[in-house]
Design an enzyme around this catalytic site. Sequence first.
Site, PDB file in Angstrom:
ATOM      1  N   CYS A 148      -8.440  25.689  13.163  1.00  0.00           N
ATOM      2  CA  CYS A 148      -9.317  24.974  14.094  1.00  0.00           C
ATOM      3  C   CYS A 148      -8.725  24.945  15.504  1.00  0.00           C
ATOM      4  O   CYS A 148      -8.757  25.964  16.181  1.00  0.00           O
ATOM      5  CB  CYS A 148      -9.639  23.582  13.545  1.00  0.00           C
ATOM      6  SG  CYS A 148     -11.149  22.904  14.242  1.00  0.00           S
ATOM      7  N   PHE A 149      -8.131  23.829  15.933  1.00  0.00           N
ATOM      8  CA  PHE A 149      -7.469  23.769  17.237  1.00  0.00           C
ATOM      9  C   PHE A 149      -6.418  24.877  17.329  1.00  0.00           C
ATOM     10  O   PHE A 149      -6.256  25.505  18.373  1.00  0.00           O
ATOM     11  CB  PHE A 149      -6.792  22.397  17.359  1.00  0.00           C
ATOM     12  CG  PHE A 149      -6.493  21.955  18.765  1.00  0.00           C
ATOM     13  CD1 PHE A 149      -7.402  22.125  19.787  1.00  0.00           C
ATOM     14  CD2 PHE A 149      -5.285  21.318  19.055  1.00  0.00           C
ATOM     15  CE1 PHE A 149      -7.118  21.679  21.076  1.00  0.00           C
ATOM     16  CE2 PHE A 149      -4.993  20.864  20.332  1.00  0.00           C
ATOM     17  CZ  PHE A 149      -5.909  21.050  21.340  1.00  0.00           C
ATOM     18  N   GLY A 150      -5.708  25.114  16.231  1.00  0.00           N
ATOM     19  CA  GLY A 150      -4.682  26.157  16.187  1.00  0.00           C
ATOM     20  C   GLY A 150      -5.261  27.535  16.449  1.00  0.00           C
ATOM     21  O   GLY A 150      -4.645  28.372  17.123  1.00  0.00           O
ATOM     22  N   MET A 151      -6.461  27.787  15.929  1.00  0.00           N
ATOM     23  CA  MET A 151      -7.129  29.062  16.200  1.00  0.00           C
ATOM     24  C   MET A 151      -7.578  29.125  17.659  1.00  0.00           C
ATOM     25  O   MET A 151      -7.406  30.132  18.339  1.00  0.00           O
ATOM     26  CB  MET A 151      -8.342  29.259  15.300  1.00  0.00           C
ATOM     27  CG  MET A 151      -9.024  30.591  15.552  1.00  0.00           C
ATOM     28  SD  MET A 151     -10.835  30.551  15.510  1.00  0.00           S
ATOM     29  CE  MET A 151     -11.218  29.800  17.071  1.00  0.00           C
ATOM     30  N   LYS A 181      -1.921   4.760  -5.353  1.00  0.00           N
ATOM     31  CA  LYS A 181      -3.100   4.271  -6.068  1.00  0.00           C
ATOM     32  C   LYS A 181      -4.174   5.349  -6.144  1.00  0.00           C
ATOM     33  O   LYS A 181      -4.859   5.500  -7.154  1.00  0.00           O
ATOM     34  CB  LYS A 181      -3.624   3.031  -5.341  1.00  0.00           C
ATOM     35  CG  LYS A 181      -4.728   2.290  -6.021  1.00  0.00           C
ATOM     36  CD  LYS A 181      -4.696   0.807  -5.648  1.00  0.00           C
ATOM     37  CE  LYS A 181      -4.491   0.538  -4.181  1.00  0.00           C
ATOM     38  NZ  LYS A 181      -5.670   0.763  -3.348  1.00  0.00           N
ATOM     39  N   SER A 194       0.846  -1.187   0.000  1.00  0.00           N
ATOM     40  CA  SER A 194       0.000   0.000   0.000  1.00  0.00           C
ATOM     41  C   SER A 194       0.887   1.245   0.000  1.00  0.00           C
ATOM     42  O   SER A 194       2.111   1.155   0.112  1.00  0.00           O
ATOM     43  CB  SER A 194      -0.914  -0.019   1.214  1.00  0.00           C
ATOM     44  OG  SER A 194      -0.123   0.034   2.380  1.00  0.00           O
ATOM     45  N   ASP A 198      -8.147   9.733   0.575  1.00  0.00           N
ATOM     46  CA  ASP A 198      -8.157   9.662  -0.893  1.00  0.00           C
ATOM     47  C   ASP A 198      -9.283  10.500  -1.497  1.00  0.00           C
ATOM     48  O   ASP A 198      -9.165  10.968  -2.629  1.00  0.00           O
ATOM     49  CB  ASP A 198      -8.283   8.212  -1.374  1.00  0.00           C
ATOM     50  CG  ASP A 198      -6.936   7.498  -1.330  1.00  0.00           C
ATOM     51  OD1 ASP A 198      -5.930   8.122  -1.710  1.00  0.00           O
ATOM     52  OD2 ASP A 198      -6.893   6.334  -0.911  1.00  0.00           O
ATOM     53  N   LYS A 220       9.085  -9.344 -10.209  1.00  0.00           N
ATOM     54  CA  LYS A 220       8.415 -10.537  -9.664  1.00  0.00           C
ATOM     55  C   LYS A 220       7.241 -10.216  -8.735  1.00  0.00           C
ATOM     56  O   LYS A 220       6.150 -10.797  -8.886  1.00  0.00           O
ATOM     57  CB  LYS A 220       9.448 -11.436  -8.967  1.00  0.00           C
ATOM     58  CG  LYS A 220       8.891 -12.786  -8.524  1.00  0.00           C
ATOM     59  CD  LYS A 220       8.690 -13.736  -9.697  1.00  0.00           C
ATOM     60  CE  LYS A 220       9.959 -14.465  -9.960  1.00  0.00           C
ATOM     61  NZ  LYS A 220      10.200 -15.211 -11.087  1.00  0.00           N
ATOM     62  N   HIS A 226     -11.842  24.833   8.192  1.00  0.00           N
ATOM     63  CA  HIS A 226     -10.671  24.235   7.544  1.00  0.00           C
ATOM     64  C   HIS A 226     -10.643  24.622   6.070  1.00  0.00           C
ATOM     65  O   HIS A 226     -11.156  23.872   5.226  1.00  0.00           O
ATOM     66  CB  HIS A 226     -10.746  22.706   7.619  1.00  0.00           C
ATOM     67  CG  HIS A 226     -10.621  22.140   8.998  1.00  0.00           C
ATOM     68  ND1 HIS A 226      -9.452  21.585   9.460  1.00  0.00           N
ATOM     69  CD2 HIS A 226     -11.521  22.039  10.008  1.00  0.00           C
ATOM     70  CE1 HIS A 226      -9.636  21.157  10.706  1.00  0.00           C
ATOM     71  NE2 HIS A 226     -10.890  21.416  11.066  1.00  0.00           N
ATOM     72  N   LYS A 267      12.872  -4.986 -10.074  1.00  0.00           N
ATOM     73  CA  LYS A 267      12.407  -6.367  -9.918  1.00  0.00           C
ATOM     74  C   LYS A 267      10.907  -6.461 -10.178  1.00  0.00           C
ATOM     75  O   LYS A 267      10.107  -5.841  -9.473  1.00  0.00           O
ATOM     76  CB  LYS A 267      12.714  -6.861  -8.493  1.00  0.00           C
ATOM     77  CG  LYS A 267      14.181  -6.789  -8.119  1.00  0.00           C
ATOM     78  CD  LYS A 267      15.067  -7.568  -9.060  1.00  0.00           C
ATOM     79  CE  LYS A 267      15.297  -8.986  -8.630  1.00  0.00           C
ATOM     80  NZ  LYS A 267      16.232  -9.702  -9.562  1.00  0.00           N
ATOM     81  N   GLU A 274      -8.396  24.367   3.990  1.00  0.00           N
ATOM     82  CA  GLU A 274      -7.590  23.452   3.165  1.00  0.00           C
ATOM     83  C   GLU A 274      -8.442  22.448   2.390  1.00  0.00           C
ATOM     84  O   GLU A 274      -8.053  21.983   1.321  1.00  0.00           O
ATOM     85  CB  GLU A 274      -6.557  22.701   4.018  1.00  0.00           C
ATOM     86  CG  GLU A 274      -7.110  21.775   5.103  1.00  0.00           C
ATOM     87  CD  GLU A 274      -7.367  22.508   6.419  1.00  0.00           C
ATOM     88  OE1 GLU A 274      -7.354  23.754   6.429  1.00  0.00           O
ATOM     89  OE2 GLU A 274      -7.591  21.817   7.436  1.00  0.00           O
TER      90      GLU A 274
HETATM   91  N1  GLN Z   1     -10.411  19.673  19.342  1.00  0.00           N
HETATM   92  C1  GLN Z   1     -10.993  20.864  18.851  1.00  0.00           C
HETATM   93  C2  GLN Z   1     -12.509  20.779  18.830  1.00  0.00           C
HETATM   94  O1  GLN Z   1     -13.063  19.724  18.936  1.00  0.00           O
HETATM   95  C3  GLN Z   1     -10.458  21.216  17.482  1.00  0.00           C
HETATM   96  C4  GLN Z   1     -10.757  20.211  16.418  1.00  0.00           C
HETATM   97  C5  GLN Z   1      -9.904  20.358  15.192  1.00  0.00           C
HETATM   98  O2  GLN Z   1      -8.844  20.982  15.211  1.00  0.00           O
HETATM   99  N2  GLN Z   1     -10.331  19.773  14.089  1.00  0.00           N
HETATM  100  O3  GLN Z   1     -13.190  21.782  18.721  1.00  0.00           O
END
Ligand code: GLN
Length: 540
Positions: A378-381, A16, A12, A70, A188, A503, A186, A505
């Site tokens: 998220c958690f970072g904020m 893929k 894996s 994926d 095989k 998020h 290889k 991203e």
């Molecule tokens: N743990 C945090 C919450 O539940 C942030 C979640 C996250 O970063 N996706 O709100």
Amino acid sequence: MRYIFVTGGVMSGLGKGVVSASTGMLLSSAGFNVSMMKIDPYLNVDAGTMNPYRHGEVFVTDDGGETDLDLGTYERFLDKNMGKENNLTTGIVYREVIEKERRGDYLGECVQVIPHVTDNIKEKIRGTAMKSGADFFIVEVGGTVGDIEGLPFLEALRQMKLELGKDAFFVHVAYVPYLETTGESKTKPAQHSVQALREIGIQPDVLIARSPRVIGDEERAKLALFSSLPVERVIRVPDMPSIYQVPLALQSQGYRDIILGQFGLKALGESDLPLKLSLAFTGLQRGPRIGMVGKYVKLRDAYVSIVEALKHAGARLGFEPELVWIDAEEVERGNGLSGFRDLNGVMVLPGFGKRGSEGMIASIAEARKLKLPFLGICFGMQLAVVEFARERLGLRANSTELDPNAPDPVIDLLPEQKNLKNMGGTMRLGGSNIRLVSGTKLFAIYGGRDPRERHRHRYEINPKYWEALQAAGLVFSAFDYEGKRVEAIEDPSLPFFVGTQFHPEFNSRPMRPSPPYLAFLEAAAHHAGALSSESASAFS
Ligand code: GLN
């Protein structure tokens, strides 16, 4: 409906997903409507409960599905949203079969893997395919041929081939290792994996040979012979500098036309997207150094959408960002902050739980001290708010996720979530519309257009502290449409200090980078330039 089934052999993690997604892109750039499905033979019903350290990121779809990573690759290559139903697991199939059995739907029959489980798998694939209205439906089977869990799925695909005849096409992706000691590729293991597939009753129509180096003509001929394929149906995909070069590499070997030819079709139109995409990710400069502070930094797949979002933004600016992974627990132990002086930007990554959280807060404080561009997701904020409340308001602040008895719970569950908690299912998941606050940096970043972005969290900024935080200079730059939740923050006293509860991203695409990521990287690039000239602030 035409189906393309993608299986994997030897091991894996050989790309893929990228091959499947590239297949989708080639067909859609030939003018066809394409949709996709990932089959994960594990017993979990979805990826939501899985440890990102083992399995990689949980990709969140707009409809709130917690899916295999994926699906993120599919969205990025197809430039099209997937949904919950595009990820099928053994858990989903068995749950349904057992529910039917309990309801008595099987009318006293003995319920078996064949035909009951395989019928359910086929129904699910066909149902999702029909609903998508696509011309082509690509189904990628996770894992490797020979895995016990994968067998019912492969059996279902074998049966589908019988039913579909020429409307089914099998692609097998197998690894061809390179032996340094003898200097040979290889074949095989790949041969054996094709044999294993044929024992199950599936003959591949194309073999994709994934390898660290370009395999020679002789090895290619050998693979063709043992796979009962003409040699042009063995496609070479060596490791490449960027996954976005794979569609063009496949196209240039005639892969798309082999598929279309077998279906008796011709391309409806020609698009130069595979070429454009490949060029966009070629010849990039090594870009600014971004500190990536998180808990799962040892497994890069844990943050794959974030890494891709940074790459998309970088490509737009002409560079490949240099990511410096920083283990939040190491920072907690007192190591790791010394390197911050060499960084041009800091991201604090999403996460759950106490472990490493103080290291993240210390990283935020350091980024603030050094005036480094900062992006918290998220958690970072949330932790950026905690840090701000401690530093600027002198509060004994924390998130109740990390300290249920925090004297100042600046991050907390919303009251309605607290009630929900007893019933389970408290996570806020999926896409929703975001209302930007005009005059903020984020408003400018999004060009003043309210975005739709995705979520995966339980906690948020406690409304009881809204006033105090704002009075101390924290700017709330976005809210949800009800105005009940803060969606983003920024600190205008710093050159670039942005946090989002959502998020961004998940919506970043290779040719359409996510605005917050693009703005962050731009700020980091300015910082990199500013470093050499010693001028502290080259930002707008
Ligand atoms: N743990 C945090 C919450 O539940 C942030 C979640 C996250 O970063 N996706 O709100």
